[in-house]
Design an enzyme around this catalytic site. Sequence first.
Site, short mmCIF file in Angstrom:
data_model
loop_
_atom_site.label_atom_id
_atom_site.label_comp_id
_atom_site.label_asym_id
_atom_site.label_seq_id
_atom_site.Cartn_x
_atom_site.Cartn_y
_atom_site.Cartn_z
N CYS A 2 18.49 3.20 -1.97
CA CYS A 2 19.99 2.71 -2.43
C CYS A 2 20.57 1.96 -1.55
O CYS A 2 20.79 2.19 -0.28
CB CYS A 2 20.81 4.03 -2.59
N ARG A 27 15.00 -2.20 1.04
CA ARG A 27 15.23 -0.66 1.04
C ARG A 27 14.53 -0.03 -0.04
O ARG A 27 14.14 1.43 0.09
CB ARG A 27 16.66 -0.19 1.25
N TRP A 73 17.92 3.94 -6.03
CA TRP A 73 16.34 4.52 -6.09
C TRP A 73 16.67 6.02 -6.69
O TRP A 73 17.16 6.64 -6.07
CB TRP A 73 15.98 4.40 -4.58
N ASN A 99 25.42 6.42 -2.54
CA ASN A 99 24.02 6.71 -1.91
C ASN A 99 23.83 7.93 -1.45
O ASN A 99 24.65 8.39 -0.52
CB ASN A 99 23.69 5.60 -1.10
N GLY A 100 23.05 8.77 -1.79
CA GLY A 100 22.80 10.18 -1.49
C GLY A 100 22.53 10.90 -2.42
O GLY A 100 21.92 10.81 -3.35
N GLU A 476 -3.52 5.38 9.21
CA GLU A 476 -2.47 4.47 9.07
C GLU A 476 -3.08 3.22 8.05
O GLU A 476 -2.53 2.63 7.26
CB GLU A 476 -2.01 3.72 10.47
N LYS A 480 -1.47 2.08 4.49
CA LYS A 480 -1.09 0.66 4.16
C LYS A 480 -1.77 0.48 2.75
O LYS A 480 -1.12 -0.41 2.03
CB LYS A 480 -1.50 -0.19 5.19
N GLU A 483 -0.15 1.93 -0.29
CA GLU A 483 1.34 2.08 -0.50
C GLU A 483 1.47 0.67 -1.29
O GLU A 483 2.31 0.50 -2.12
CB GLU A 483 2.15 2.16 0.60
N HIS A 499 -18.02 18.02 5.29
CA HIS A 499 -17.61 19.32 5.06
C HIS A 499 -16.58 19.30 3.90
O HIS A 499 -15.86 20.17 3.55
CB HIS A 499 -16.69 19.87 6.31
N LYS A 594 12.30 1.82 1.64
CA LYS A 594 12.13 1.26 3.19
C LYS A 594 12.64 2.59 4.13
O LYS A 594 12.28 3.04 5.09
CB LYS A 594 12.62 -0.09 3.50
C1 G6P Z 1 9.57 5.45 4.57
C2 G6P Z 1 9.03 3.98 4.59
C3 G6P Z 1 7.68 4.13 5.70
C4 G6P Z 1 8.32 4.81 6.71
C5 G6P Z 1 8.84 6.19 6.53
C6 G6P Z 1 9.62 6.64 7.76
O1 G6P Z 1 8.60 6.06 3.53
O2 G6P Z 1 8.48 3.36 3.43
O3 G6P Z 1 7.05 2.79 5.77
O4 G6P Z 1 7.07 4.88 7.79
O5 G6P Z 1 9.80 6.03 5.54
O6 G6P Z 1 10.37 5.56 8.02
P1 G6P Z 1 11.15 5.44 9.50
O7 G6P Z 1 12.23 4.45 9.27
O8 G6P Z 1 11.88 7.02 9.95
O9 G6P Z 1 10.16 5.31 10.26
#
Ligand code: G6P
Length: 599
Positions: A2, A27, A73, A99-100, A476, A480, A483, A499, A594
């Site tokens: 949002c 975002r 969102w 937003n919220g 990680e 990547k 997502e 296992h 984001k």
């Molecule tokens: C969202 C983003 C991720 C990020 C996570 C934590 O899910 O899509 O890319 O790692 O939030 O965000 P932050 O701003 O707390 O690192």
Amino acid sequence: MCGITGYIGTNDAKEILLKGLEKLEYRGYDSAGIAVFNQDGVHIFKEKGRIADMRAVVDGTVTAKVGIGHTRWATHGAPSKGNAHPHQSASGRFTLVHNGVIENESELRVEYLQDVKFNSDTDTEVIVQLVEKFAKDMETEEAFMKTLRLLNGSYAIAMLDTEATDTIFVAKNKSPLLVGVGEDFHVVASDAMAMIEITDQFIELMDKEIVIVKKDQADIYNLQGEVIIREPYHAELDVTDIEKGTYPHFMLKEIDEQPLVMRKIIQAYQNADGNLEIDSDIKHAMAAADRIYIVACGTSYHAGLVGKQLIEKLAGIPVEVHLASEFGYNMPLLSAKPLFVFISQSGETADSRAVLVKVKEMGYRALTITNVPGSTLSREADYTLLLHAGPEIAVASTKAYTAQVAVLAILASATGSAKDTIAEFDLVKELGIVANAMEILCDTKEEFELMAIEYLPAAINCFFIGRSIDYFVGLEGALKLKEISYIQAEGFAGGELKHGTIALIEEQTPVIALATQARVNGSIRANVKEVAARGANNCIISMKGLETEGDRFVLPAVHELLTPLVSVIPLQLIAYYAALHRGCDVDKPRNLAKSVTVE
Ligand code: G6P
């Protein structure tokens, strides 16, 4: 997640609101809308999908000098035109974006709004209907405050009133919101990036404050109506930092920026003696702690796992790493003298913030490692370490991850030197080697594109395996890939495969293995043999000095504690090219945001 924009001034609000929303696209959102005022009344344009879809329905002939905008969102109610903001009160007098999440919306509907017909499934509509209800007997400002006092949850709000066409009513609690100040205008924005093209002066808002925003005045109050005086601050943002330039995607630009970010971090933390140093208060807080609790989400959590290795090995303090969304509800037994370290690129993540609020209430000290100075998590913690990575726009985090690992290394080594727990570790030199290695990898992009084509063209799943620190980088890498390419991907500890998970390995299942650690080089290779025997399409990425014949790529050598800084780059690039070749929207993947400002 949002985004909000608002404008009141002398220019055409429409274009300013739309441009601002485009800057907030990063975002994450699934619908968008704007509302503007002119002599004919309020005009609302909204649409499901992208801002471009909404632009298409905006009537170009409408001009107005006041307006509010929103990217949504979805949380309450599906992504749809009907649920998109702005929302209006029953009579159309009030128009509002939010937003919220309003946690007590059902109770409020029952108690105050049984006679009101709702037009959407959103919690937001409760706010605007409440304001209208109360405004029947009082001034708008009072009705707004009365409504806000009833809300439980998080909100950033901008509201228009047809009976006060020279005003935007603004409020904030937990969700981010700023008021920007210009020569003969004011703006409202979720972050400074949205409006940096027209002003670099912003007023920070604290929780449970409202602002009555006019063209040439912005008055801040608390919810009791007491005046609050706060001067604007200068937002240090370079407009070119938030442009793609010649890059096709922000993600690729941000991957390429990583060597530069390493050098900026070295510069920012170097003291007069040339050593990497942190504030002495932070060092003392670290040294006084008997245990560090790292709390984070997503990619930042993965950086935290690497940080644990760095802090334990270099500073000799035990570390636990926790997912913020779990920690808040299932707090482990704490040690006698804990120190909390919050890692957050945005500094706004609601899950992390909820934990920060809780541990502060319990009287503990907290350090935030963030990319955004002045962000909520930075303001509310006792100490902050900045990432100096520049704005990260792509939803998939890349340069923030490597910046987090580098800053954690500095935190660990500075604490270690203060405690005399490390022998010789010239971090300036080692990070310099890392920056050069990163550059080599960024210059070898075609290689990783070929790997994406070779291993992932029709893959339905993919495994990333590693041992020790490589396992955390594998997590990680998997995040990547999933997502942005939507390929189901899993990061796995090499030794744990047998296992259970090895049952999923079939003919041609892609398995990407990292081998950067001398201690486990033999054992991760044995794990690769196990999956190879079951038909897996293996891809070994090893480090110079540990390579064997058949490795698909050999990384330039760096210090064994800093390997995540380089081994993650091929994984970022493989994910990027896999997504690109599948035609995915790399910078704005579906369903993701984001900055996740709801718990
Ligand atoms: C969202 C983003 C991720 C990020 C996570 C934590 O899910 O899509 O890319 O790692 O939030 O965000 P932050 O701003 O707390 O690192």
